[in-house]
Design a protein around this motif. Structure first.
Motif, short mmCIF file in Angstrom:
data_model
loop_
_atom_site.label_atom_id
_atom_site.label_comp_id
_atom_site.label_asym_id
_atom_site.label_seq_id
_atom_site.Cartn_x
_atom_site.Cartn_y
_atom_site.Cartn_z
N GLY A 156 0.85 -1.18 0.00
CA GLY A 156 0.00 0.00 0.00
C GLY A 156 0.89 1.22 0.00
N ILE A 158 0.57 5.59 0.80
CA ILE A 158 -0.26 6.69 1.27
C ILE A 158 0.57 7.96 1.20
CG2 ILE A 158 -1.61 7.64 3.18
CD1 ILE A 158 -1.90 4.81 4.27
N GLU A 162 -0.95 10.09 -4.35
CA GLU A 162 -2.01 9.09 -4.46
C GLU A 162 -2.01 8.19 -3.26
OE1 GLU A 162 -1.21 6.41 -7.73
OE2 GLU A 162 0.90 6.21 -7.16
N THR A 163 -3.09 7.44 -3.14
CA THR A 163 -3.15 6.32 -2.22
C THR A 163 -3.35 5.07 -3.05
OG1 THR A 163 -4.09 7.64 -0.42
CG2 THR A 163 -4.47 5.27 -0.34
N ARG A 164 -2.54 4.02 -2.77
CA ARG A 164 -2.70 2.75 -3.49
C ARG A 164 -2.94 1.64 -2.49
NH1 ARG A 164 1.98 3.74 -7.12
NH2 ARG A 164 3.06 2.13 -5.93
N ARG A 169 -5.76 2.29 -7.17
CA ARG A 169 -5.37 3.68 -6.92
C ARG A 169 -6.54 4.54 -6.49
NH1 ARG A 169 -5.01 8.75 -9.15
NH2 ARG A 169 -2.98 9.81 -8.96
N SER A 172 -5.37 11.34 -3.66
CA SER A 172 -5.13 11.77 -2.28
C SER A 172 -5.69 13.16 -2.04
CB SER A 172 -3.63 11.77 -1.97
OG SER A 172 -3.13 10.46 -1.89
N THR A 176 -1.49 12.91 4.67
CA THR A 176 -1.82 11.86 5.63
C THR A 176 -3.28 12.03 6.01
OG1 THR A 176 0.41 12.21 6.53
CG2 THR A 176 -1.04 10.71 7.73
N LEU A 182 -7.60 7.08 8.24
CA LEU A 182 -6.35 6.34 8.12
C LEU A 182 -6.49 4.94 8.70
CD1 LEU A 182 -3.36 6.07 7.44
CD2 LEU A 182 -2.83 7.23 9.61
N LEU A 185 -8.57 2.90 6.41
CA LEU A 185 -7.82 2.58 5.20
C LEU A 185 -6.83 1.44 5.47
CD1 LEU A 185 -6.97 3.21 2.27
CD2 LEU A 185 -5.48 5.00 3.19
N MET A 199 4.27 5.19 3.81
CA MET A 199 3.38 6.31 4.12
C MET A 199 4.17 7.59 4.40
SD MET A 199 0.33 6.58 6.94
CE MET A 199 1.33 6.35 8.39
#
Length: 509
Positions: A156, A158, A162-164, A169, A172, A176, A182, A185, A199
């Protein structure tokens, strides 16, 4: 398992498909809060949010005090949507009706721990790699992620870009996410079979408790330079906030000790990294190709060496890579996987080349603080055979003190500096440009290049490209990966990469 996440914008943050409900009395004990309505201590909580519009039945609503309004003003709406409990302070508790209330003097500080309890303490089931610092967080996180994937891990990511989640995908919204988002997630990542999460950890995240309740396998520090002084009163406060990642919450601490700030974080067990002085991990034999690709040898403890090839230019990216290597080796990641991950890593908007077959180099970079601008321009200057032409703006509603400094750093390092708009937000764009121009034009004539002002960012990029000749380097700095430009509260579609690509294509027709 949650539905496919690819392409979704996290306006309503993702949550795990299943949670084991927790009694509100247990949550009160977890965070040492006073529980009203003790006769309802058995009420079960299955989710957490601090946004009333995102409440789901069974949620605890976190009603936090704000600078303008109190979150408890939205408690009735949250209860209407199905909230079964509320976390707030004594002032907020007076406004809540109909559900048990957990009362704590600093609810934001305990929200992360509470959310972690509700979502099953997901960071205990993952290896979380946290990276903090002013510059390099994104690049170092991508390097760690790339190497972990090369090692066969399910990862992952963060961060700012982006967040994956296990290859899917999300865009973001925050570097954070807020604490409940969070923890949810991370729980989603556990459901998806994720083993490791790289992260970015911002100073806002640390100060506002967003990473509360997260246990880190590794905490890493890149560097510190002026930024966010609209949020922090001074650099010392900014540093102390960053230092919170190294308060024992990370099992392994890895610190770049180049510069004045990193050495202050070093304890007996700290793994150190440096490109300018002795450390546990150092780099030698750095070479740079005409295209900006780099090679170097990393030297670590017990005589370990690693020959590295890196497509990203700049001395600072050698430091970022060395930090990533030290983090990865501290957790036993194979050298071959690290080598492959660094060779293949791509970071959107970070020294990103735009190549349309033109006879000059074109680069988009996210540098949006004085030190980052200086580093980026020094990196391209080192390999430029012609001039350096820079397009740069500053964001509105942010640290105003850095604007003249950014203008100064860019003017000293550019043959032509085009001052333009970034994200003016609610401010007058001309006043932002004026502050940058003040710093740029304060540089003596014989120490700077030509300085011009073109407010419209697309036109500024087109102007820079029109000036470019064989061997020149055009650098479009400030927005990097962003796909919008915020003006007077409205976000308009805009990409530096797309605008630069269009300008080059138009100029070479």
């Amino acid at each position: 398992m949650p539905a496919k996440l690819e392409g979704k914008v996290a306006t309503a943050p993702p949550r795990p498909s299943r949670t084991q409900p927790v009694a509100v009395s247990d949550l009160a004990t977890t965070v040492d809060a006073r529980l009203t309505a003790p006769d309802r201590a058995h009420v079960q909580v299955s989710g957490v949010t601090l946004r009333a519009q995102h409440v789901r039945p069974g949620d605890l609503f976190a009603a936090l005090p704000g600078t303008r309004v109190h979150g408890a003003d939205f408690a009735a709406q949250a209860v209407e949507h199905g909230a079964v409990a509320v976390l707030t302070d004594a002032e907020g508790a007076e406004k809540v009706r109909g559900v048990p209330v957990l009362v704590h003097p600093d609810p934001r500080a305990v929200l992360g721990r509470l959310a972690a309890r509700v979502y099953g303490d997901p960071s205990t089931k993952l290896a979380v790699w946290g990276v903090t610092g002013t510059s390099g967080k994104t690049t170092t996180s991508y390097m760690i992620d790339s190497a972990l994937r090369a090692a066969g891990r399910v990862t992952g990511l963060i961060g700012t870009v982006e967040t994956r989640v296990a290859g899917d995908r999300l865009d973001s919204a925050l570097t954070t996410p807020e604490a409940p988002d969070l923890q949810a997630l991370l729980a989603v990542m556990v459901e998806c079979g994720t083993t490791d999460v790289a992260m970015e950890v911002s100073s806002h995240a640390l100060r506002l408790g967003r990473v509360g309740g997260v246990g880190f396998a590794v905490g890493a520090f890149t560097n510190l330079s002026q930024d966010h002084l609209d949020f922090h009163p001074d650099m010392e406060d900014y540093f102390r906030t960053k230092a919170e990642l190294f308060d024992g919450r990370a099992r392994t601490e890895v610190v770049c000790v180049d510069g004045e700030w990193g050495p202050r974080l070093v304890e007996d067990a700290t793994v150190t990294v440096a490109t300018t002085k002795p450390a546990d991990w150092t780099a030698t034999d750095v070479t740079v190709s005409a295209t900006g690709e780099q090679a170097f040898t990393a030297h670590g403890p017990d005589g370990v060496t690693l020959d590295v090839r890196l497509s990203l230019p700049g001395d600072f990216n050698v430091a970022n890579a060395l930090l990533a290597i030290a983090c990865l080796r501290s957790q036993g990641v194979d050298l071959d996987a690290i080598r492959a991950g660094l060779r293949d890593v791509q970071v959107p908007g970070r020294m990103q080349r735009v190549d349309e077959g033109q006879d000059f180099t074109a680069v988009v970079d996210y540098s949006h603080k004085p030190a980052a601008v200086a580093l980026a321009l020094d990196a391209v200057r080192a390999r430029a055979t012609g001039r350096v032409i820079t397009v740069l703006g500053c964001g509105g509603d942010r640290d105003t003190a850095k604007r003249p400094l950014m203008g100064e750093e860019a003017a000293r390092r550019s043959d032509v500096l085009v001052v333009t708009d970034d994200n003016p937000r609610s401010e007058d764009p001309a006043s932002i440009r004026a502050a940058m121009l003040h710093g740029a034009l304060a540089v003596p004539d014989d120490e700077r290049g030509e300085v011009v002002e073109v407010g419209d960012r697309r036109r500024a990029i087109e102007h820079a490209v029109s000036l470019a000749r064989t061997g020149d380097v055009v650098v479009v700095a400030g927005k990097g990966h962003e796909t919008g430009q915020e003006v007077a509260g409205v976000v308009h579609p805009f990409s530096d990469v797309d605008a630069l690509t269009d300008a080059i294509r138009g100029a070479t027709r």
